[in-house]
Design a protein around this motif. Structure first.
Motif, short mmCIF file in Angstrom:
data_model
loop_
_atom_site.label_atom_id
_atom_site.label_comp_id
_atom_site.label_asym_id
_atom_site.label_seq_id
_atom_site.Cartn_x
_atom_site.Cartn_y
_atom_site.Cartn_z
N THR A 97 0.83 -1.21 0.00
CA THR A 97 0.00 0.00 0.00
C THR A 97 0.87 1.25 0.00
N GLN A 98 1.92 1.24 0.78
CA GLN A 98 2.82 2.40 0.84
C GLN A 98 3.62 2.57 -0.44
N ILE A 99 4.02 1.46 -1.06
CA ILE A 99 4.70 1.57 -2.35
C ILE A 99 3.77 2.22 -3.37
N ARG A 100 2.53 1.72 -3.42
CA ARG A 100 1.57 2.28 -4.37
C ARG A 100 1.34 3.76 -4.10
N ALA A 101 1.21 4.14 -2.84
CA ALA A 101 0.94 5.53 -2.48
C ALA A 101 2.10 6.44 -2.89
N HIS A 102 3.31 5.97 -2.67
CA HIS A 102 4.47 6.81 -2.96
C HIS A 102 4.81 6.85 -4.45
N LEU A 103 4.38 5.84 -5.20
CA LEU A 103 4.66 5.82 -6.63
C LEU A 103 3.56 6.47 -7.45
N SER A 104 2.39 6.68 -6.82
CA SER A 104 1.26 7.27 -7.56
C SER A 104 1.48 8.76 -7.77
#
Length: 288
Positions: A281-288
């Protein structure tokens, strides 16, 4: 640059859901005993933002299942089931990719050899050992194969031969590394990656099951050729003597690091041991 978000630690989430994986088959045992739990883990990672589900076949092998008393046909069926479970979760999520995990020979040995490359087989022996599972996974309906946690040049060469023997297959190849420039057997990572240079079936090369702090150096050593895949451990360390993890890893910090890995050149990013849906979830949030 398009970035694919991979999933996180399969076994880590299985244990969080109550599975006991203290077994040489590790998560592969649940292909027989609780396949629904594996499907749930895939579903949870898709819900967390993953684009790719990696199957529960890392520790699955025909000799490993036969050592447990299963027949050849039963072993083959369980390996194929690993792909079916991920495909079911992918379809229920409404999209995504399935990567069939091709774990190293060291995973079958169950003695930590994937972290050393200290094998008792040569290249021909590794080719022959991998071949039966490779053929099953290649025909099972996955989008690609994930050749992962590869610790040695000799195993990389064996996998390159397997790719050459199955021209319809696409794969990524991910090495287990001891530092920011070398596989666990000491081979420079650029030399190992060169084994796959020019092969159009290889969609990415990179590193997994390696400390996050080594990712920038490894990406730098790999950038400029094939796309780069990275999915490191959480940052904790394994105490082999007492069979436990030491230290803490923060999902938010992991997500921030993932943004840096993308900026450095990685285009497939996820997590390995001790990472969770929250890390994804944090990867997705930071890459979005």
């Amino acid at each position: 640059m398009t970035t694919l978000v991979l999933d996180g630690g399969l076994s880590t989430h299985l244990e969080a859901l109550g599975a006991d994986l203290r077994d040489e088959l590790w998560s592969a045992r649940l292909l027989l005993e609780d396949p629904g739990l594996i499907r749930r883990v895939h579903a949870d990672y898709f819900a967390a933002g993953a684009d790719v589900a990696t199957t529960a076949s890392y520790q699955a092998s025909i000799p490993g299942f036969q050592r447990r008393g299963l027949s050849l046909s039963q072993a083959e069926r369980l390996i194929a089931r690993s792909v079916e479970l991920a495909v079911q979760a992918r379809d229920e999520a409404g999209g995504g990719l399935v990567a069939a995990s091709v774990g190293p020979y060291g995973a079958y040995l169950a003695n930590g050899a994937e972290y050393t490359g200290d094998y008792d087989l040569d290249e021909d022996g590794l080719f022959a050992w991998h071949l039966p599972r490779w053929e099953i996974l290649a025909a099972a309906g996955a989008d690609l194969l994930a050749c992962e946690t590869i610790p040695s040049l000799v195993e990389a060469r064996a996998l390159a031969r397997l790719l050459a023997a199955t021209p319809e297959v696409k794969a990524w190849v991910s090495f287990s590394c001891r530092d920011a420039g070398h596989l666990n057997d000491g081979t420079p990572v650029a030399e190992a990656a060169a084994v796959f240079a020019g092969d159009p079936r290889v969609v990415a090369v990179g590193a997994n099951c390696t400390a996050p702090r080594h990712m920038p150096g490894l990406i730098a050593g790999l950038s400029g050729g094939l796309p780069v895949v990275v999915y490191p451990n959480s940052g904790e360390t394994w105490d082999a003597e007492h069979r436990r993890w030491l230290g803490l890893a923060d999902p938010v910090e992991f997500g921030q690091a993932a943004k840096e890995w993308r900026q450095a050149g990685a285009s497939l990013i996820g997590g390995c041991c001790r990472t969770t849906p929250e890390h994804i979830t944090q990867i997705r949030a930071h890459l979005s």
